[in-house]
Design a protein around this motif. Structure first.
Motif, PDB file in Angstrom:
ATOM      1  N   UNK A  69       0.733  -1.015   0.104  1.00  0.00           N
ATOM      2  CA  UNK A  69      -0.008   0.076   0.041  1.00  0.00           C
ATOM      3  C   UNK A  69       1.000   1.225   0.027  1.00  0.00           C
ATOM      4  N   UNK A  70       2.003   1.280   0.842  1.00  0.00           N
ATOM      5  CA  UNK A  70       2.873   2.387   0.974  1.00  0.00           C
ATOM      6  C   UNK A  70       3.541   2.505  -0.444  1.00  0.00           C
ATOM      7  N   UNK A  71       3.972   1.430  -1.059  1.00  0.00           N
ATOM      8  CA  UNK A  71       4.578   1.736  -2.237  1.00  0.00           C
ATOM      9  C   UNK A  71       3.722   2.158  -3.298  1.00  0.00           C
ATOM     10  N   UNK A  72       2.413   1.946  -3.245  1.00  0.00           N
ATOM     11  CA  UNK A  72       1.530   2.455  -4.412  1.00  0.00           C
ATOM     12  C   UNK A  72       0.825   3.742  -4.090  1.00  0.00           C
ATOM     13  N   UNK A  73       0.580   4.178  -2.803  1.00  0.00           N
ATOM     14  CA  UNK A  73      -0.187   5.303  -2.751  1.00  0.00           C
ATOM     15  C   UNK A  73       0.896   6.398  -2.012  1.00  0.00           C
ATOM     16  N   UNK A  74       2.058   6.063  -1.347  1.00  0.00           N
ATOM     17  CA  UNK A  74       2.854   7.262  -1.022  1.00  0.00           C
ATOM     18  C   UNK A  74       2.384   7.708   0.422  1.00  0.00           C
ATOM     19  N   UNK A  75       1.867   9.084   0.339  1.00  0.00           N
ATOM     20  CA  UNK A  75       1.597   9.639   1.729  1.00  0.00           C
ATOM     21  C   UNK A  75       0.480   9.087   2.260  1.00  0.00           C
ATOM     22  N   UNK A  76      -0.711   9.035   1.673  1.00  0.00           N
ATOM     23  CA  UNK A  76      -1.966   8.519   2.313  1.00  0.00           C
ATOM     24  C   UNK A  76      -1.810   7.084   2.809  1.00  0.00           C
ATOM     25  N   UNK A  77      -1.012   6.225   2.257  1.00  0.00           N
ATOM     26  CA  UNK A  77      -0.917   4.873   2.754  1.00  0.00           C
ATOM     27  C   UNK A  77       0.032   5.063   3.996  1.00  0.00           C
TER      28      UNK A  77
ATOM     29  N   UNK B 157      -9.762  17.594   1.627  1.00  0.00           N
ATOM     30  CA  UNK B 157     -10.795  16.386   1.690  1.00  0.00           C
ATOM     31  C   UNK B 157     -10.504  15.349   1.211  1.00  0.00           C
ATOM     32  N   UNK B 158     -10.003  15.067  -0.264  1.00  0.00           N
ATOM     33  CA  UNK B 158      -9.820  13.888  -0.747  1.00  0.00           C
ATOM     34  C   UNK B 158      -8.831  13.110  -0.075  1.00  0.00           C
ATOM     35  N   UNK B 159      -7.675  14.085   0.270  1.00  0.00           N
ATOM     36  CA  UNK B 159      -6.561  13.167   0.926  1.00  0.00           C
ATOM     37  C   UNK B 159      -7.007  12.363   2.348  1.00  0.00           C
ATOM     38  N   UNK B 160      -7.736  13.087   3.077  1.00  0.00           N
ATOM     39  CA  UNK B 160      -8.307  12.684   4.234  1.00  0.00           C
ATOM     40  C   UNK B 160      -9.130  11.239   3.822  1.00  0.00           C
ATOM     41  N   UNK B 161     -10.213  11.539   3.006  1.00  0.00           N
ATOM     42  CA  UNK B 161     -10.983  10.294   2.379  1.00  0.00           C
ATOM     43  C   UNK B 161      -9.867   9.158   2.096  1.00  0.00           C
TER      44      UNK B 161
END
Length: 655
Positions: free
Chosen positions: A283-291, A558-562
């Motif tokens: 997940x971290x490798x794919x999404x970076x910050x939000x993951x 808001x999108x980042x928090x979601x």
């Protein structure tokens, strides 16, 4: 202090709403099972057709007369199902309420810390929290009991005149069963709050303020000890799931996942962060910050993550284990029928005309008798056979004894029954036939298990005709004469099918019965667990309003928090489903080995659709229950921010 507790519950209605709903539904299910069981007990004490026999007694029990209901009046099947429903619902209730209440109390650490700062003693804090639990439990338990009483007539009307209860059931006095359900609800709520209350009371004022921001990754030694004890008990139960256990395999397969769930829940603050880090790697490798934020939230708040994962773990492990166990049981039944039946044709009628080409016709007569045991007596299914004929159409090779001695008052028993009742060749089986004639049947042979073809007791054909003169065969097993094609012979016999087709129909019937059992056993528990999952995730998200506000002030959109909440709830769900899958797979492998030992070429039927459906539903509920309140909070925060900006603009223009 109780007045303060009532005021606190009123002020935190949104926080305790989840606990109220979860407990009310739990008491409703328990009350429904209890009132329906009371109706079956009241029916069983009426003037029913029955046979009175005397138990054998032993060193621990004295002989006593007992009444055994005759066929058509026995509601014991429904009683067994209701007891299992009550057990599973009770377990889910205890499990979910304890987790939900602990989560609700843990969410108020800052408030509790402030109370400690202004002079509240640990004892007063504990009393306040237990008082809150009592307020919620009283309201929820009474609500659930009233709903159970209203729904009882509908349940009894649906259960009447079915295979489980072939009679008309009427509601009995509800006071005792509903009082039991309400009492269980009160006890469960108090136990669920007791642990959290003690933990809050032990925290000092300064530590309470510090822990309000960050949870400790450590858990108490008592919790670890009990977690290891339950884990050891579960491992012991797993070792008992073996072929020699006999009929005890199915109860073990049902209750072992419950013990494992308790153990993993107690140890969850240690296990969930570890598995969360593993699932977060891709997940971290794919999404970076939000993951990364989602991983940090899961690992930095182990108690909250464990509470969120608990209901998902419970229902996935219990439901998955039962689904897989019943599927493997059906596979074993089909293989046993195939290996036991040697006949190539089955006639599904009590008789058949003389047809050229027929070699052997095995027309066994079904019969029932009451077998007395040391402490009870039960109705048994048996069949009268001609050993010389039946040995040509079925596998009746004795494991011990001599089947040719099946003459007079004798009986041949299956290996499973002989093991459970400790029968040996030469022992006597006390039997009372439905004509109320009591005899002692001498065991002359122990036969291989042949469920679906052979009952557990085989009797001489003449003995059955003597005590059941109107008995007719349920089906005929036919062996063609040498050189006759079974497929061609079937076309000349009414109601005849090839044995392979009959075996397939029997297997389909077993699976259909298993599906009905799953609906009855898991339907209420699954519905309750779905509510619990939604409640827990909603409570968790609603408590994070300040966290979301701070994130917005720091520049998060808001999108980042979601997306962060999406990945976080997905991580929690995947961790819980991983543990549930491990339990399901372990129990499934062991029970398959136990059920298929000695039976060659057993098919493997894994109900992937049902298992994936359970996992998908749990994950969907987890993600949806987390995203819905998050969207609401962000919308409210955005509106307030817009109103604040408009107010500042107006003030600036006036200046």
């Amino acid at each position: 202090m109780f007045f303060l507790s009532r005021q606190t519950v009123g002020r935190h209605r949104h926080l305790y709403a989840g606990s109220f709903v979860a407990l009310a539904v739990g008491v409703f299910l328990l009350g429904l099972a209890a009132t329906a069981t009371a109706a079956t007990v009241a029916h069983g004490t009426g003037n029913l057709a029955s046979i009175t026999v005397t138990t054998l007694g032993d060193a621990d029990a004295t002989p006593r007369p007992v009444k055994v209901p005759l066929p058509g009046a026995d509601v014991s099947g429904l009683q067994v199902v209701l007891s299992l429903v009550g057990t599973i619902s009770g377990f889910i209730t205890i499990f979910v309420i304890a987790s939900t209440f602990a989560f609700a109390v843990a969410s108020r650490r800052r408030e509790i810390g402030l109370l400690r700062l202004i002079g509240a003693t640990p004892r007063q804090v504990r009393r306040m929290i237990l008082g809150e639990a009592l307020v919620v439990a009283l309201a929820a338990s009474l609500t659930g009991a009233v709903l159970a009483q209203l729904a009882t007539p509908l349940l009894l009307s649906q259960a009447s005149y079915t295979e489980l209860a072939p009679v008309k059931l009427e509601p009995a006095s509800p006071w005792v069963p509903l009082a039991i359900a309400v009492g269980i609800g009160l006890v469960v709520a108090m136990l669920g709050a007791r642990s959290a209350a003690r933990r809050a009371g032990r925290v000092g004022p300064i530590d309470a303020l510090r822990e309000a921001s960050l949870e400790s990754a450590r858990i108490g030694p008592v919790r670890v000890l009990f977690g290891l004890l339950f884990l050891g008990g579960a491992i012991t139960m797993l070792t008992l799931i073996r072929p020699s256990t006999g009929e005890g395999v199915v109860p073990l397969a049902m209750f072992t996942p419950m013990v494992l769930v308790i153990a993993l829940t107690l140890l969850a603050p240690l296990v969930v962060p570890l598995l969360g880090r593993l699932w977060a790697i891709p997940l971290v490798a794919w999404t970076s910050v939000s993951g990364r934020l989602a991983r940090s939230n899961v690992t930095a708040t182990p108690r909250r993550s464990a509470s969120l994962a608990a209901p998902i773990l419970a229902i996935s492990a219990i439901a998955g284990s039962m689904v897989l166990s019943l599927s493997f049981a059906a596979d074993s039944a089909v293989a046993t029928i195939r290996d036991t039946l040697h006949a190539t044709i089955v006639v599904t009628a009590p008789s058949m005309p003389a047809v050229p080409g027929v070699g052997v016709v095995d027309a066994g007569l079904p019969v029932q008798f009451v077998r007395a045991g040391a402490e009870d007596a039960q109705l048994e299914d048996a069949e009268g056979i001609d050993p010389a004929i039946a040995s040509q159409t079925r596998n009746l090779t004795p494991l011990s004894g001599d089947l040719s001695q099946l003459i007079g008052n004798t009986v041949a028993v299956s290996k499973e029954t002989a093991g459970l009742e400790h029968y040996k060749v030469g022992d006597d089986v006390p039997a009372t036939f439905l004509d109320k004639v009591a005899v002692k049947l001498r065991v002359v042979a122990i036969l291989p298990n042949g469920q679906g073809v052979n009952p557990n007791f085989l009797l001489p054909l003449d003995l059955v005709r003597q005590h059941a003169p109107t008995a007719e065969p349920a089906q005929l097993f036919v062996q063609p004469a040498p050189g006759v094609d079974p497929a061609e012979l079937v076309t000349r016999i009414d109601h005849a099918v090839l044995a392979t087709a009959w075996e397939a129909d029997q297997g389909a019937g077993v699976r259909k019965g298993n599906q009905l059992g799953l609906i009855l056993l898991l339907g209420p528990a699954a519905f309750y667990s779905a509510i619990a999952i939604a409640n827990t995730l909603l409570m968790g998200s609603l408590q994070r309003r300040q966290e979301f506000v701070t994130s917005r002030l720091l520049g998060a959109t808001p999108n980042q928090i979601r997306r962060m909440v999406l990945w976080e709830s997905s991580l929690v769900g995947m961790v819980a489903l991983s543990l549930g899958t491990a339990i399901t797979g372990t129990v499934g492998i062991l029970i398959r080995h136990a059920m298929t030992a000695g039976v060659p070429d057993v098919p493997v039927t894994v109900p992937w659709g049902i298992l994936l459906g359970i996992g998908g539903l749990c994950l969907t509920l987890a993600v949806g229950s987390a995203l819905a309140p998050t969207a609401y909070i962000l919308r409210v925060v955005g509106r307030r921010a817009e109103r604040g900006n408009m107010h500042r603009t107006v003030v600036h223009q006036r200046q």
